[in-house]
Design a protein around this motif. Sequence first.
Motif, PDB file in Angstrom:
ATOM      1  N   MET A   1     -19.456-108.582  -4.284  1.00  0.00           N
ATOM      2  CA  MET A   1     -18.070-108.367  -3.879  1.00  0.00           C
ATOM      3  C   MET A   1     -17.162-109.365  -4.585  1.00  0.00           C
ATOM      4  N   TRP A 114     -11.073-101.784   2.649  1.00  0.00           N
ATOM      5  CA  TRP A 114     -12.109-102.654   2.114  1.00  0.00           C
ATOM      6  C   TRP A 114     -13.398-102.540   2.883  1.00  0.00           C
ATOM      7  N   GLU A 116     -15.520-100.284   3.066  1.00  0.00           N
ATOM      8  CA  GLU A 116     -16.575 -99.884   2.149  1.00  0.00           C
ATOM      9  C   GLU A 116     -16.083 -99.992   0.717  1.00  0.00           C
ATOM     10  N   SER A 122     -21.105-103.193  -7.839  1.00  0.00           N
ATOM     11  CA  SER A 122     -21.794-102.383  -6.842  1.00  0.00           C
ATOM     12  C   SER A 122     -22.629-101.295  -7.459  1.00  0.00           C
ATOM     13  N   HIS A 379     -21.430 -95.427   7.724  1.00  0.00           N
ATOM     14  CA  HIS A 379     -21.718 -95.350   6.284  1.00  0.00           C
ATOM     15  C   HIS A 379     -22.375 -94.065   5.812  1.00  0.00           C
ATOM     16  N   THR A 460     -13.497-109.160   3.080  1.00  0.00           N
ATOM     17  CA  THR A 460     -13.010-107.855   3.521  1.00  0.00           C
ATOM     18  C   THR A 460     -12.033-107.978   4.683  1.00  0.00           C
ATOM     19  N   GLU A 520     -26.278-102.830   1.387  1.00  0.00           N
ATOM     20  CA  GLU A 520     -24.917-102.382   1.690  1.00  0.00           C
ATOM     21  C   GLU A 520     -24.031-103.590   2.046  1.00  0.00           C
ATOM     22  N   CYS A 521     -24.580-104.481   2.853  1.00  0.00           N
ATOM     23  CA  CYS A 521     -23.779-105.640   3.267  1.00  0.00           C
ATOM     24  C   CYS A 521     -23.571-106.613   2.110  1.00  0.00           C
ATOM     25  N   LYS A 524     -20.841-105.233   0.200  1.00  0.00           N
ATOM     26  CA  LYS A 524     -19.539-105.353   0.854  1.00  0.00           C
ATOM     27  C   LYS A 524     -19.059-106.797   0.926  1.00  0.00           C
TER      28      LYS A 524
END
Length: 545
Positions: A1, A114, A116, A122, A379, A460, A520-521, A524
């Motif tokens: 990110m 933000w 996702e 990414s 998600h 985020t 995913e985290c 993000k």
Amino acid sequence: MADGITSSPCSSEPDSPIGLNRGCLLRPGEDQDLDQDLTWLVPETPSPQLRTRRRRCNMETRSSSVAPAGSAEPDRPVSSKGNVSRKPKRRRLVEPSASFVPASCLQTFPLGNWVEAPSSSSSSAPSSSSSSTSHLDFGGKIGAIFWLLFLPAWVLFLILQVNQEDPSLTNFPRALPSLQTFWDFQAFGFVLLWILFQALLYILPVGQLSEGMPLRSGEKLRYRTNGFFAMVVSAVLVAAAVYHGVDLTYIHSHFLQLATASFLVSLLLSIYLFIRSRSAGPEQRALGGNSGNVAYDFFKGRELNPRINNFDLKFFCEMRPGLIGWCLINLAMALAEMKQQGLDAPSHSMILVNVFQLLYVTDGLWNEEAILTTMDLMHDGFGFMLAFGDLVWVPFTYTLQAYYLVGHPNPLSPPLLTAIILLKLVGFYIFRKSNSEKNAFRRNPSDPKLSHLKTIPTATGKSLLVSGWWGVVRHPNYLGDLVMALAWSLPCGFSHLLPWYYMIYFIILLVHRDSRDMSECRRKYGSAWDEYCRTVRYRIIPGVY
Ligand SMILES: NC(=O)C1=CN([C@@H]2O[C@H](COP(=O)(O)OP(=O)(O)OC[C@H]3O[C@@H](n4cnc5c(N)ncnc54)[C@H](OP(=O)(O)O)[C@@H]3O)[C@@H](O)[C@H]2O)C=CC1
Ligand SMILES: CC(C)CCC[C@@H](C)[C@H]1CC=C2C3=C(CC[C@@]21C)[C@@]1(C)CC[C@H](O)C(C)(C)[C@@H]1CC3
């Protein structure tokens, strides 16, 4: 990110793929080298009150570390061993993670875009407004085809296996039943009726309307969370039917036909979902289910929240027909056991399995709002995986323990019975407390009841809990769920592996789910997530995994 932030600080930058235009991570023209400045957490044009609050939070942040809110340990983030270590005083804004903020100083800002928002690094990020997925889960395109074929075949295998007198691993079902055996119009009718009945209860204007988490568009969907009401009405209806002589053991004797009918419904639903997702705009698509490959996208699901007016198909399918159907099937198995074994009441093992799973489902429906902060709702797209999972997998494989007990009695000694109940209660406590803590925090980060918890801010605008349940392991809710799963299998004894199937499957599912969530985290939250992982070292079982 972090990479994404440096290259494209404001969500209105041209490379923002989905019209990200509500949040700005760095205020234009501001020094990017401020010491632990959290101003990047705010919307583009913060109100004067917000600025004051922000400043206060910054001050609090500067005097907060891993120690509980209030104890002053300036600029001391936690090291990987949980010790306090010194960091250089001046830190770039793109490394926002290395400080802990008391939960009381957090505020949710309208940075929904933000939630996702993709970073340039990414793997599953949309590259343009097409929201295309480049990183593929589940073995990619070939994997998707495999799962599409394997999952229904596996359910069929389990059903044939549990129906055998000796369901040992070495005793495979010898031959497939004839084609006519699979199909029964009446069974199909019952499945349709059940789904329509649940749909009717879902649309009744009873119960509250709950807000979902902000979507990428910043919009928040509203959901009718009347699951507990649906459960109670369904229970009353089933009780009345049994009282009037309806023989629920039909479910046991027509299990295969009911499963086939549900499979057909889930397949038709998946096809419908896939077709309608073609007209879904980029913002309505799930980041993970838009690879452009038909099989993969059909399996994973392209549209995030498919709705017919206010009827949310994913939410409904996940929480109603299959989940409540699971309890109905379990009850039918208890009646079938009594019939088959000539008992006046179900066996202790059967009662335990029924009550434990009923508690699990009822709890899920009672806390229905909490599903809105889970991975599936936030998600995952709605495609074959979830449609099949909700309508076939849950009702026809999660009931195998009860089905097994119909023909394979397993008497329990009082000490074992007590131990199993205690195990279930421990698992349930961990599961419920951890899920509620995260849900409460996501809904209101400045909830005074959570002010004792330590958090890590992320770029985020959301923060991560780093103490409380989510400071013990990264998925305490999975731990509780696994302990409960153990308590569901133990009443069936050790004669066969089949009733332990759920436990084995669940370990695989949750380990895979955990790794999906980790990527995913990381995508993000970037460095904030790495910091969280360094602080909370274990994923599910403290000290082990
Ligand atoms: N019986 C069954 O078959 C199944 C049951 N389950 C159960 O469903 C429940 C929900 O599971 P699931 O949806 O997989 O995952 P979670 O409810 O654990 O949700 C994961 C999300 O929580 C947020 N999060 C993660 N860590 C933190 C933190 N430290 N602080 C704050 N937020 C955090 C992140 O989302 P964000 O930051 O975007 O908010 C993350 O993506 C679990 O109890 C699980 O056991 C799940 C699958 C199958
Ligand atoms: C077919 C695939 C191999 C796997 C499909 C997985 C699905 C069956 C599960 C994904 C997440 C689920 C959840 C529940 C049921 C199983 C599925 C749909 C859940 C509704 C069960 C009740 C809980 O209280 C819960 C926390 C609400 C669960 C949420 C996740």
